[in-house]
Design a protein around this motif. Structure first.
Motif, PDB file in Angstrom:
ATOM      1  N   PRO A  14       0.681  -1.253  -0.047  1.00 23.89           N
ATOM      2  CA  PRO A  14      -0.072  -0.072   0.126  1.00 23.89           C
ATOM      3  C   PRO A  14       0.874   1.192  -0.031  1.00 23.89           C
ATOM      4  N   ILE A  15       0.687   2.067  -0.902  1.00 25.24           N
ATOM      5  CA  ILE A  15       1.392   3.235  -0.989  1.00 25.24           C
ATOM      6  C   ILE A  15       0.818   4.619  -0.316  1.00 25.24           C
ATOM      7  N   ASP A  16       1.455   5.158   0.524  1.00 29.04           N
ATOM      8  CA  ASP A  16       0.980   6.325   1.270  1.00 29.04           C
ATOM      9  C   ASP A  16       1.406   7.727   0.845  1.00 29.04           C
ATOM     10  N   ALA A  17       2.622   7.641  -0.154  1.00 29.63           N
ATOM     11  CA  ALA A  17       3.147   8.913  -0.487  1.00 29.63           C
ATOM     12  C   ALA A  17       3.765   8.603  -1.875  1.00 29.63           C
ATOM     13  N   ILE A  18       3.553   9.754  -2.910  1.00 28.89           N
ATOM     14  CA  ILE A  18       4.155   9.666  -4.070  1.00 28.89           C
ATOM     15  C   ILE A  18       5.164  11.008  -4.028  1.00 28.89           C
ATOM     16  N   ILE A  19       6.474  10.946  -4.593  1.00 33.68           N
ATOM     17  CA  ILE A  19       7.313  11.701  -4.501  1.00 33.68           C
ATOM     18  C   ILE A  19       7.965  11.685  -5.825  1.00 33.68           C
ATOM     19  N   PHE A  20       7.856  12.897  -6.407  1.00 33.62           N
ATOM     20  CA  PHE A  20       8.677  13.361  -7.521  1.00 33.62           C
ATOM     21  C   PHE A  20       9.871  14.350  -7.149  1.00 33.62           C
ATOM     22  N   GLY A  21      10.665  14.361  -8.168  1.00 32.45           N
ATOM     23  CA  GLY A  21      12.082  15.024  -7.798  1.00 32.45           C
ATOM     24  C   GLY A  21      12.894  15.007  -9.376  1.00 32.45           C
ATOM     25  N   GLY A  22      13.972  15.844  -9.207  1.00 30.35           N
ATOM     26  CA  GLY A  22      14.834  15.703 -10.268  1.00 30.35           C
ATOM     27  C   GLY A  22      15.894  16.663  -9.829  1.00 30.35           C
ATOM     28  N   ARG A  23      16.888  16.863 -10.859  1.00 32.26           N
ATOM     29  CA  ARG A  23      18.131  17.858 -10.471  1.00 32.26           C
ATOM     30  C   ARG A  23      17.929  19.022 -10.709  1.00 32.26           C
ATOM     31  N   ARG A  24      17.884  20.084  -9.649  1.00 34.29           N
ATOM     32  CA  ARG A  24      17.511  21.320  -9.823  1.00 34.29           C
ATOM     33  C   ARG A  24      18.719  21.845  -8.865  1.00 34.29           C
ATOM     34  N   PRO A  25      19.602  22.495  -9.634  1.00 33.59           N
ATOM     35  CA  PRO A  25      20.668  23.332  -8.963  1.00 33.59           C
ATOM     36  C   PRO A  25      20.192  24.609  -8.054  1.00 33.59           C
ATOM     37  N   HIS A  26      19.359  25.333  -8.598  1.00 35.57           N
ATOM     38  CA  HIS A  26      18.948  26.429  -8.210  1.00 35.57           C
ATOM     39  C   HIS A  26      17.525  26.499  -7.738  1.00 35.57           C
ATOM     40  N   GLY A  27      17.019  27.135  -6.843  1.00 33.56           N
ATOM     41  CA  GLY A  27      15.398  27.627  -6.744  1.00 33.56           C
ATOM     42  C   GLY A  27      14.358  26.720  -6.410  1.00 33.56           C
ATOM     43  N   VAL A  28      14.598  25.379  -6.434  1.00 32.96           N
ATOM     44  CA  VAL A  28      13.667  24.350  -5.935  1.00 32.96           C
ATOM     45  C   VAL A  28      13.786  23.953  -4.665  1.00 32.96           C
ATOM     46  N   PRO A  29      12.961  23.942  -3.653  1.00 30.32           N
ATOM     47  CA  PRO A  29      13.329  23.689  -2.310  1.00 30.32           C
ATOM     48  C   PRO A  29      13.798  22.063  -2.016  1.00 30.32           C
ATOM     49  N   LEU A  30      14.426  21.958  -0.894  1.00 33.69           N
ATOM     50  CA  LEU A  30      14.957  20.336  -0.656  1.00 33.69           C
ATOM     51  C   LEU A  30      13.474  19.738  -0.882  1.00 33.69           C
ATOM     52  N   VAL A  31      12.463  20.027  -0.288  1.00 36.46           N
ATOM     53  CA  VAL A  31      11.087  19.139  -0.316  1.00 36.46           C
ATOM     54  C   VAL A  31      10.032  19.988   0.018  1.00 36.46           C
ATOM     55  N   TYR A  32       8.923  19.695  -0.770  1.00 43.36           N
ATOM     56  CA  TYR A  32       7.620  20.347  -0.602  1.00 43.36           C
ATOM     57  C   TYR A  32       6.640  19.323  -0.994  1.00 43.36           C
ATOM     58  N   GLU A  33       5.432  19.694  -0.103  1.00 39.19           N
ATOM     59  CA  GLU A  33       4.237  18.960  -0.545  1.00 39.19           C
ATOM     60  C   GLU A  33       3.200  19.807  -1.182  1.00 39.19           C
ATOM     61  N   ALA A  34       2.491  18.959  -2.294  1.00 35.93           N
ATOM     62  CA  ALA A  34       1.623  19.402  -2.798  1.00 35.93           C
ATOM     63  C   ALA A  34       0.271  19.929  -2.008  1.00 35.93           C
ATOM     64  N   PHE A  35      -0.484  20.945  -2.275  1.00 33.93           N
ATOM     65  CA  PHE A  35      -1.735  21.219  -1.495  1.00 33.93           C
ATOM     66  C   PHE A  35      -2.636  20.138  -1.651  1.00 33.93           C
ATOM     67  N   ASP A  36      -2.892  19.446  -2.947  1.00 35.38           N
ATOM     68  CA  ASP A  36      -3.901  18.538  -2.779  1.00 35.38           C
ATOM     69  C   ASP A  36      -3.353  17.664  -4.012  1.00 35.38           C
ATOM     70  N   TRP A  37      -4.395  16.735  -4.398  1.00 34.44           N
ATOM     71  CA  TRP A  37      -4.067  15.934  -5.744  1.00 34.44           C
ATOM     72  C   TRP A  37      -3.727  16.250  -7.088  1.00 34.44           C
ATOM     73  N   ARG A  38      -4.565  17.431  -7.330  1.00 35.04           N
ATOM     74  CA  ARG A  38      -4.808  18.417  -8.554  1.00 35.04           C
ATOM     75  C   ARG A  38      -3.404  18.870  -8.431  1.00 35.04           C
ATOM     76  N   HIS A  39      -3.231  19.668  -7.600  1.00 33.74           N
ATOM     77  CA  HIS A  39      -1.718  20.297  -7.468  1.00 33.74           C
ATOM     78  C   HIS A  39      -0.679  19.435  -7.701  1.00 33.74           C
ATOM     79  N   GLY A  40      -0.851  18.366  -7.106  1.00 29.10           N
ATOM     80  CA  GLY A  40       0.346  17.333  -7.097  1.00 29.10           C
ATOM     81  C   GLY A  40       0.437  16.738  -8.484  1.00 29.10           C
ATOM     82  N   VAL A  41      -0.348  16.536  -9.243  1.00 27.44           N
ATOM     83  CA  VAL A  41      -0.289  15.988 -10.593  1.00 27.44           C
ATOM     84  C   VAL A  41       0.275  17.060 -11.526  1.00 27.44           C
ATOM     85  N   PHE A  42       0.018  18.458 -11.069  1.00 29.38           N
ATOM     86  CA  PHE A  42       0.767  19.506 -11.918  1.00 29.38           C
ATOM     87  C   PHE A  42       1.997  19.702 -11.484  1.00 29.38           C
ATOM     88  N   VAL A  43       2.438  19.496 -10.063  1.00 30.51           N
ATOM     89  CA  VAL A  43       3.989  19.386  -9.897  1.00 30.51           C
ATOM     90  C   VAL A  43       4.638  18.219 -10.685  1.00 30.51           C
TER      91      VAL A  43
END
Ligand code: GDP
Ligand code: MN
Length: 511
Positions: free
Chosen positions: A315-344
């Motif tokens: 059972p999956i409780d969290a989905i994490i997206f990520g990539g190599r961003r040398p600048h500007g994108v914080p270490l971690v952030y949570e999406a406000f909701d599912w739709r925002h998460g799909v946008f992320v």
């Protein structure tokens, strides 16, 4: 290309292409045999190297154990290295014994026919057709039609010191740390990470509305350079036996060798490069090819999760997206909701590396880390993900974005120690899943409160630098995303995604 073009391209290549070689038929399952989430394939190939690798990466089984073969419900995989014997010297002499035909290489997917055809290449995803071709490109299309998800994601189990266990799935582009995270040794006392898979997840909501994931593969096909006792001891333990190494160097004691293997060898040891030439430390050319690989059975990994072959999936409780961003994108952030998460997920970008398929250090858009693997229209893919947010009765996982790769603009050094320390971020994510009030809203998403992220024992690591959000950076990011969507998705971009982009733009404007 159009189907008639494909048909004539195949006619130009396949008749007679296996002459003089043995053709193997490899029946296999992606996923545990008998799992409702598993799917069957049959690969024909003229490469014994491919056969041996498929026996590690997939569950090769006799046809009587694969009932879908008899009913025709399987993916057809046809592969040839494209060099009939005896070798004619045409199209060109073999390099390092690799039979292949680079000038005429063709890897084609026919989703309607559930068929993969691959000619002229003997390596990696071009030839082990169960992996990217089937488990991502064809499967993403099957998944859309059948109401599930086929994703470029690792799956891991994380247990906190009190014994609570959660499973997370994480999508990072190639060479952005999936294998390392999936086998991580946590640098936080009392925490434990166990591995279900390091590259691909097949997921479906069950009758109780929980997202369940299996790893369709049964082996690891990992990048060798940089793998060492220090960076990934679990991978080192996994590849001690029954492993196929490709394009690595060799040491005179009979061992394998690559850049960053970090082993002390007796004085007098000599080396042979991946090209078969004598090699000495300090030579300008690397000993191993930068994309050289190990191929090893997953069961040999000391931290495989006890449920990694559970036919129901984990059972999956969290989905994490990520990539190599040398600048500007914080270490971690949570999406406000599912739709925002799909946008992320749709907005993912990453700096290309040498091991990935692009040269140079350009920021590439890579939505859901699926850009090379979408098996159908990418706009429809986003719509499929969005549709889950509108279905009733689902316990949707929370969605996060991570960036292990922030750099200090002046020194160029990484701001975050990464690897085992990424457990600190997983710990915060687990807290959020458990309902902890440990986040603060920014225009970009929810970030950890300063006291909620354990940075203990990390001198020089600055919360302020890891979570700095710059108005001008995000204005630029919004602009960049808009033109990317317009150019690449056009009319097929779901309206929800454009609305999320506009909402982000409004939040950034108010900063
Ligand atoms: P995959 O292709 O997504 O499975 O990526 P790998 O796990 O093979 O890692 C790709 C590269 O990223 C390797 O050179 C790793 O050493 C590096 N890497 C992985 N995790 C981290 C991390 O947390 N921090 C940093 N700085 N590098 C990492
Ligand atoms: Mn990997």
């Amino acid at each position: 290309m159009s189907p008639p073009q494909l048909e004539s391209a195949l006619q130009e290549r396949f008749p007679g292409c296996m002459a003089g070689r043995t053709m193997y038929a490899v029946p296999f399952s992606m996923g545990p045999l008998g799992s409702p989430l598993a799917r069957t394939g049959l690969q024909l190939t003229d490469s014994p190297y491919v056969v041996a690798s498929m026996r590690i990466m997939t569950r090769v089984a006799p046809p009587r154990d694969l009932p879908d073969l008899a009913t025709g419900d399987f993916v057809q995989c046809l592969h040839s290295v494209g060099r009939p014997l005896p070798l004619t010297g045409k199209p060109q002499p073999l390099v390092s014994h690799w039979p292949c035909d680079p000038a005429r290489t063709l890897v084609a997917h026919e989703p309607d026919r559930r068929r993969i055809v691959s000619f002229g290449s003997g390596y990696g995803g071009n030839s082990l057709l169960g992996k990217k071709c089937f488990a991502l490109r064809i499967a993403s299309r099957l998944a859309r039609d059948q109401g599930w998800l086929a994703e470029h994601m690792l799956i891991l189990g994380v247990t906190d010191p009190a014994g609570t266990k959660r499973y997370v799935a994480a999508a990072f582009p190639s060479a952005c740390g999936k294998t390392n995270l999936a086998m991580m040794t946590p640098a936080l006392p009392g925490w434990r990470v166990q591995c279900v898979g390091d590259d691909i997840a097949w997921m479906k909501f069950d009758d109780e509305g929980r997202l369940r994931a299996i790893n369709p593969e049964s082996g690891f096909f990992g990048v060798a350079p940089g793998t060492s006792e220090k960076t990934n001891p679990m991978a080192m333990a996994t590849i001690r036996a029954n492993t196929i190494f490709t394009n690595v160097g060799q040491s005179s004691d009979g061992g394998v060798y690559w850049e960053g293997i970090d082993q002390s060898l007796p004085p007098g040891t000599t080396f042979t490069s991946w090209l078969g030439q004598p090699w000495t430390p300090g030579d300008p050319q690397p000993c191993a090819h930068p994309n050289s690989r190990f191929c090893a059975p997953a069961r040999q990994c000391p931290i495989m999760d006890p449920d990694w072959e559970d036919p129901r999936g984990v059972p999956i409780d969290a989905i994490i997206f990520g990539g190599r961003r040398p600048h500007g994108v914080p270490l971690v952030y949570e999406a406000f909701d599912w739709r925002h998460g799909v946008f992320v997920g749709s907005a993912m970008r990453s700096e290309a590396t040498a091991a990935a398929e692009h040269k140079g250090r350009r920021l590439m858009h890579d939505p859901f880390a699926m850009r090379p693997f979408f098996g159908y229209n990418a706009g429809h893919y986003l719509a499929h993900w969005l549709s889950l947010g509108y279905r009733r009765g689902l316990r949707l996982p929370r969605i996060f974005h991570v960036n292990w790769f922030l750099r200090d603009p002046s020194s160029g050094d990484f701001l975050w120690p990464g690897f085992g320390h990424n457990a600190r971020v997983l710990a915060w994510i687990c807290g959020r899943v458990a309902g902890e009030d440990s986040a603060v809203a920014t225009p970009v998403g929810l970030v950890p409160r300063e006291e909620a992220l354990d940075l203990g024992g990390l001198p020089g690591v600055s919360y302020q630098k890891l979570f700095a959000i710059s108005k001008s950076f995000w204005e630029q990011e919004v602009k960049e995303l808009r033109s990317y969507y317009l150019e690449n998705f056009g009319e097929d971009l779901p309206k929800d995604i454009m609305e999320e982009l506009e909402a982000l733009e409004r939040r950034v404007k108010k900063m």
